[in-house]
Design an enzyme around this catalytic site. Sequence first.
Site, PDB file in Angstrom:
ATOM      1  N   GLY A   9       0.771  -1.109  -0.027  1.00 15.77           N
ATOM      2  CA  GLY A   9      -0.071  -0.117   0.077  1.00 15.77           C
ATOM      3  C   GLY A   9       0.959   1.067   0.160  1.00 15.77           C
ATOM      4  O   GLY A   9       0.495   2.239   0.651  1.00 15.77           O
ATOM      5  N   GLY A  12      -0.552   5.065  -0.991  1.00 18.39           N
ATOM      6  CA  GLY A  12      -1.603   5.555  -0.252  1.00 18.39           C
ATOM      7  C   GLY A  12      -1.073   6.665   0.661  1.00 18.39           C
ATOM      8  O   GLY A  12       0.201   7.012   0.598  1.00 18.39           O
ATOM      9  N   GLN A  13      -2.120   7.240   1.407  1.00 19.57           N
ATOM     10  CA  GLN A  13      -1.836   8.370   2.032  1.00 19.57           C
ATOM     11  C   GLN A  13      -0.472   8.281   3.051  1.00 19.57           C
ATOM     12  O   GLN A  13       0.261   9.138   2.884  1.00 19.57           O
ATOM     13  CB  GLN A  13      -2.758   9.104   2.737  1.00 19.57           C
ATOM     14  CG  GLN A  13      -2.722  10.463   3.370  1.00 19.57           C
ATOM     15  CD  GLN A  13      -3.814  10.784   4.579  1.00 19.57           C
ATOM     16  OE1 GLN A  13      -4.527  10.007   4.994  1.00 19.57           O
ATOM     17  NE2 GLN A  13      -3.668  11.990   5.137  1.00 19.57           N
ATOM     18  N   ASP A  35       2.395  -1.701  -4.535  1.00 22.49           N
ATOM     19  CA  ASP A  35       0.892  -1.574  -4.574  1.00 22.49           C
ATOM     20  C   ASP A  35       0.062  -2.013  -5.531  1.00 22.49           C
ATOM     21  O   ASP A  35       0.636  -2.673  -6.439  1.00 22.49           O
ATOM     22  CB  ASP A  35       0.580   0.112  -4.438  1.00 22.49           C
ATOM     23  CG  ASP A  35      -0.377   0.474  -3.862  1.00 22.49           C
ATOM     24  OD1 ASP A  35      -0.576   1.466  -2.941  1.00 22.49           O
ATOM     25  OD2 ASP A  35      -1.699  -0.072  -3.864  1.00 22.49           O
ATOM     26  N   ILE A  36      -1.251  -1.979  -5.424  1.00 17.48           N
ATOM     27  CA  ILE A  36      -2.094  -2.511  -6.580  1.00 17.48           C
ATOM     28  C   ILE A  36      -2.114  -2.069  -8.017  1.00 17.48           C
ATOM     29  O   ILE A  36      -2.377  -2.411  -8.917  1.00 17.48           O
ATOM     30  CB  ILE A  36      -3.659  -2.608  -6.017  1.00 17.48           C
ATOM     31  CG1 ILE A  36      -4.465  -3.661  -6.902  1.00 17.48           C
ATOM     32  CG2 ILE A  36      -4.296  -1.260  -6.096  1.00 17.48           C
ATOM     33  CD1 ILE A  36      -4.474  -5.209  -6.117  1.00 17.48           C
ATOM     34  N   ARG A  37      -1.520  -0.597  -7.715  1.00 14.76           N
ATOM     35  CA  ARG A  37      -1.370   0.189  -9.214  1.00 14.76           C
ATOM     36  C   ARG A  37      -0.015   1.179  -8.868  1.00 14.76           C
ATOM     37  O   ARG A  37       0.294   1.207  -7.546  1.00 14.76           O
ATOM     38  CB  ARG A  37      -2.611   0.997  -9.447  1.00 14.76           C
ATOM     39  CG  ARG A  37      -2.834   2.130  -8.112  1.00 14.76           C
ATOM     40  CD  ARG A  37      -4.100   2.756  -8.746  1.00 14.76           C
ATOM     41  NE  ARG A  37      -5.338   1.794  -8.635  1.00 14.76           N
ATOM     42  CZ  ARG A  37      -5.931   1.564  -7.786  1.00 14.76           C
ATOM     43  NH1 ARG A  37      -5.705   2.099  -6.450  1.00 14.76           N
ATOM     44  NH2 ARG A  37      -6.999   0.785  -7.579  1.00 14.76           N
ATOM     45  N   TYR A 143     -15.040  -0.811   8.796  1.00 14.68           N
ATOM     46  CA  TYR A 143     -13.642  -0.646   8.994  1.00 14.68           C
ATOM     47  C   TYR A 143     -13.185  -0.613  10.441  1.00 14.68           C
ATOM     48  O   TYR A 143     -12.311  -1.391  10.681  1.00 14.68           O
ATOM     49  CB  TYR A 143     -13.396   1.032   8.495  1.00 14.68           C
ATOM     50  CG  TYR A 143     -11.905   1.320   8.743  1.00 14.68           C
ATOM     51  CD1 TYR A 143     -11.708   2.566   9.696  1.00 14.68           C
ATOM     52  CD2 TYR A 143     -10.803   1.107   8.025  1.00 14.68           C
ATOM     53  CE1 TYR A 143     -10.524   2.930   9.735  1.00 14.68           C
ATOM     54  CE2 TYR A 143      -9.673   1.637   7.911  1.00 14.68           C
ATOM     55  CZ  TYR A 143      -9.338   2.525   8.902  1.00 14.68           C
ATOM     56  OH  TYR A 143      -8.143   3.004   8.976  1.00 14.68           O
ATOM     57  N   LYS A 147     -10.605  -3.378  11.982  1.00 14.16           N
ATOM     58  CA  LYS A 147      -9.328  -2.990  12.610  1.00 14.16           C
ATOM     59  C   LYS A 147      -9.450  -3.746  14.085  1.00 14.16           C
ATOM     60  O   LYS A 147      -8.350  -3.950  14.660  1.00 14.16           O
ATOM     61  CB  LYS A 147      -9.319  -1.413  13.004  1.00 14.16           C
ATOM     62  CG  LYS A 147      -8.919  -0.907  11.501  1.00 14.16           C
ATOM     63  CD  LYS A 147      -7.314  -1.309  10.965  1.00 14.16           C
ATOM     64  CE  LYS A 147      -6.965  -0.596   9.605  1.00 14.16           C
ATOM     65  NZ  LYS A 147      -5.697  -1.114   9.208  1.00 14.16           N
TER      66      LYS A 147
END
Length: 312
Positions: A9, A12-13, A35-37, A143, A147
């Site tokens: 990931g 991401g942010q 990452d996935i992209r 979410y 978690k």
Amino acid sequence: MAKSILILGACGQIGTELTYALRQKHGKDCVVASDIREGDATLMASGPFELLDATNYSALEDVVMHYEIEEVYLMAAMLSATAEKFPMRAWNLNMNSLFNVLNLAKEKKISKIFWPSSIAVFGPNTPKEATEQHTIMEPSTVYGISKQSGERWCQYYYEKYGVDVRSVRYPGLISWKTQPGGGTTDYAVEIYHKAIETQTYTCFLKKGTTLPMMFMDDAIKATLAIMEAPETQIKIRSSYNLAAISFAPEEIAASIALHITNFKMKYEPDFRQQIADSWPSSINDDSARKDWGWQHSFDLEKTTKEMLTNLG
Ligand code: VAH
């Protein structure tokens, strides 16, 4: 021997900033971003990158063996707002990515894991002020449920198999290098972009919605600190409460208006209001401060200055 680190990931942010911070600390070739992209050109040019789906165990294992990875930072997740739209996709991503990494550690193929939890593990009947490390946890979002479950599995794998997995409950994070994606606290990032572009912002949370927040530099500092702490100092193997600042939308608007004097804010609450209402207003992070020396540096004014300076 330099560490070999894999970030899942990484676009991401948090993942983006973590990639830069770990590359600065350990050397760019020691940190594999995935990452996935693909990410933006700057990230892609900053060191090794692999296209990788964190829910695909064999693909993950291939990357771990190829680069002889020792530590994994699992930053891939679907956040609160998007997870409410795609519950099963969120559960699959958030849980199966964690099981994959935990099982690699159980099989001694990696030696240390960072996994982010969130203040989303708390729910509507959790005491809202100075929420304790150990308290009522009945999350009402997909979410938050993922978690909370993840925290239980991290502690189980530590106690049962000796897996060295470390975790913090991030509050809402504010950063300028990357846009956040699909969170309820994203308003606290969008507002700075809109303040500069149009001097106005329509907030999707109502006045008085106080939430725990943190500038990204503090979040990265905490992440590196918990991973570098001696194992004996990590007393909590679910996830540590982590705090810096708490504010309501009108407070961040006022802090911006000190710099952009004609800034105007409107309020149009949407479905994310119910998510925000289920979360604490402030967090007690005494355990992190005592066990591994956590302390934050950014208050709201310093955060606003940093954001407006870098986005302006
Ligand atoms: C979200 N930014 O809004 C995340 C975070 C505490 C909030 O977990 O979903």
